[in-house]
Motif scaffolding. Structure first.
Motif, mmCIF file in Angstrom:
data_model
loop_
_atom_site.group_PDB
_atom_site.id
_atom_site.type_symbol
_atom_site.label_atom_id
_atom_site.label_comp_id
_atom_site.label_asym_id
_atom_site.label_seq_id
_atom_site.Cartn_x
_atom_site.Cartn_y
_atom_site.Cartn_z
ATOM 1 N N PHE A 1 28.866 42.767 42.679
ATOM 2 C CA PHE A 1 30.185 42.644 42.059
ATOM 3 C C PHE A 1 30.100 42.727 40.534
ATOM 4 O O PHE A 1 30.942 43.354 39.900
ATOM 5 N N VAL A 2 29.075 42.107 39.958
ATOM 6 C CA VAL A 2 28.908 42.186 38.499
ATOM 7 C C VAL A 2 28.593 43.627 38.093
ATOM 8 O O VAL A 2 29.173 44.151 37.139
ATOM 9 N N ASP A 3 27.700 44.289 38.838
ATOM 10 C CA ASP A 3 27.343 45.676 38.537
ATOM 11 C C ASP A 3 28.548 46.612 38.650
ATOM 12 O O ASP A 3 28.666 47.582 37.892
ATOM 13 N N GLU A 4 29.448 46.320 39.580
ATOM 14 C CA GLU A 4 30.627 47.158 39.783
ATOM 15 C C GLU A 4 31.731 46.864 38.767
ATOM 16 O O GLU A 4 32.768 47.515 38.775
ATOM 17 N N GLY A 5 31.520 45.861 37.923
ATOM 18 C CA GLY A 5 32.494 45.545 36.896
ATOM 19 C C GLY A 5 33.630 44.646 37.348
ATOM 20 O O GLY A 5 34.664 44.573 36.686
ATOM 21 N N LEU A 6 33.451 43.935 38.434
ATOM 22 C CA LEU A 6 34.503 43.047 38.937
ATOM 23 C C LEU A 6 34.850 41.958 37.929
ATOM 24 O O LEU A 6 35.995 41.505 37.867
ATOM 25 N N PHE A 7 33.905 41.573 37.109
ATOM 26 C CA PHE A 7 34.129 40.535 36.101
ATOM 27 C C PHE A 7 34.362 41.139 34.710
ATOM 28 O O PHE A 7 34.262 40.445 33.703
ATOM 29 N N GLY A 8 34.633 42.423 34.681
ATOM 30 C CA GLY A 8 34.871 43.095 33.415
ATOM 31 C C GLY A 8 33.578 43.622 32.805
ATOM 32 O O GLY A 8 32.503 43.518 33.376
ATOM 33 N N GLU A 9 33.713 44.167 31.649
ATOM 34 C CA GLU A 9 32.563 44.710 30.930
ATOM 35 C C GLU A 9 31.752 43.554 30.346
ATOM 36 O O GLU A 9 32.275 42.727 29.601
ATOM 37 N N ILE A 10 30.481 43.496 30.686
ATOM 38 C CA ILE A 10 29.611 42.439 30.181
ATOM 39 C C ILE A 10 28.607 43.080 29.225
ATOM 40 O O ILE A 10 27.838 43.959 29.627
ATOM 41 N N PRO A 11 28.601 42.650 27.988
ATOM 42 C CA PRO A 11 27.662 43.223 27.006
ATOM 43 C C PRO A 11 26.214 43.030 27.448
ATOM 44 O O PRO A 11 25.861 42.018 28.072
ATOM 45 N N GLY A 12 25.387 43.995 27.122
ATOM 46 C CA GLY A 12 23.976 43.972 27.521
ATOM 47 C C GLY A 12 23.238 42.721 27.100
ATOM 48 O O GLY A 12 22.406 42.200 27.847
ATOM 49 N N GLN A 13 23.542 42.176 25.899
ATOM 50 C CA GLN A 13 22.818 40.994 25.433
ATOM 51 C C GLN A 13 23.201 39.741 26.229
ATOM 52 O O GLN A 13 22.477 38.740 26.179
ATOM 53 N N LEU A 14 24.302 39.764 26.977
ATOM 54 C CA LEU A 14 24.721 38.592 27.770
ATOM 55 C C LEU A 14 24.331 38.694 29.246
ATOM 56 O O LEU A 14 24.385 37.701 29.966
ATOM 57 N N GLN A 15 23.904 39.836 29.673
ATOM 58 C CA GLN A 15 23.620 40.050 31.096
ATOM 59 C C GLN A 15 22.515 39.128 31.616
ATOM 60 O O GLN A 15 22.529 38.765 32.783
ATOM 61 N N HIS A 16 21.597 38.726 30.777
ATOM 62 C CA HIS A 16 20.496 37.858 31.212
ATOM 63 C C HIS A 16 20.946 36.413 31.396
ATOM 64 O O HIS A 16 20.210 35.591 31.937
ATOM 65 N N TYR A 17 22.150 36.092 30.963
ATOM 66 C CA TYR A 17 22.650 34.716 31.036
ATOM 67 C C TYR A 17 23.635 34.494 32.183
ATOM 68 O O TYR A 17 24.173 33.400 32.331
ATOM 69 N N ILE A 18 23.846 35.502 32.980
ATOM 70 C CA ILE A 18 24.781 35.367 34.100
ATOM 71 C C ILE A 18 24.128 34.528 35.195
ATOM 72 O O ILE A 18 22.991 34.777 35.600
ATOM 73 N N ASP A 19 24.864 33.550 35.660
ATOM 74 C CA ASP A 19 24.371 32.673 36.729
ATOM 75 C C ASP A 19 24.834 33.225 38.080
ATOM 76 O O ASP A 19 25.897 32.872 38.587
ATOM 77 N N TYR A 20 24.023 34.110 38.652
ATOM 78 C CA TYR A 20 24.370 34.744 39.920
ATOM 79 C C TYR A 20 24.444 33.727 41.059
ATOM 80 O O TYR A 20 25.239 33.892 41.985
#
Length: 168
Positions: A123-142
């Motif tokens: 869902f995150v990869d498909e953009g369900l949560f909107g555009e996530i900047p590259g520097q924040l992608q490592h902080y997503i709590d899957y």
């Protein structure tokens, strides 16, 4: 693969029989008598051998005398994805299996992934949560997203294939 079923009489003074077609079942059931010569009218239908998905379908629909014809029709006519929809609908989502049931009757989302975490990542990869900047992608709590998804989605395995699904 051929399906082999067994008709086990509820009458303890009668013998059951194996069958693999509706016609064979009807012929043998019509001739079934108990040790006293009385006709046998009620049978428990047991799945003996066949593909795993056909076994799961039999279990999900509650295979019995009243739906055995529909079961044989479904096994012949439906492909595996259609069978999975009905297995989930009748087995987990609370829908009824009737003589008119078709896989397209159900609103079920099925994802061929093995966990809610994998669904969260998708869902995150498909953009369900909107555009996530590259520097924040490592902080997503899957894992947290997966726990939230658990309110609407479930994990299961049908015939050895892991799935995540949501009933509509």
């Amino acid at each position: 693969m051929t399906i082999i079923l067994h008709a086990q009489p509820y009458d303890i003074a009668a013998q059951g029989f194996y069958f693999d077609t509706l016609e064979e079942y009807q012929a043998k059931a019509a001739k079934a008598v108990n040790d006293y010569g009385d006709p046998v009218e009620e049978f428990e239908i047991q799945f003996i051998d066949g593909d795993q998905i056909d076994c799961a379908l039999a279990q999900a629909i509650g295979l019995c005398q009243s739906n055995i014809g529909q079961y044989f029709d479904a096994v012949e006519a439906w492909d595996d994805p259609q069978k999975r929809v009905v297995i989930l609908a009748a087995g987990d989502c609370g829908y009824d299996f009737t003589d008119q049931t078709q896989p397209d009757d159900f609103d079920i989302e099925i994802y061929h992934i093995d966990s809610l975490r994998a669904l969260a990542e998708q869902f995150v990869d498909e953009g369900l949560f909107g555009e996530i900047p590259g520097q924040l992608q490592h902080y997503i709590d899957y894992d947290a997203i997966a726990r939230d998804l658990a309110a609407d989605y479930s994990e299961t395995e049908i015939a050895g294939i892991p799935l995540v699904y949501r009933c509509g």
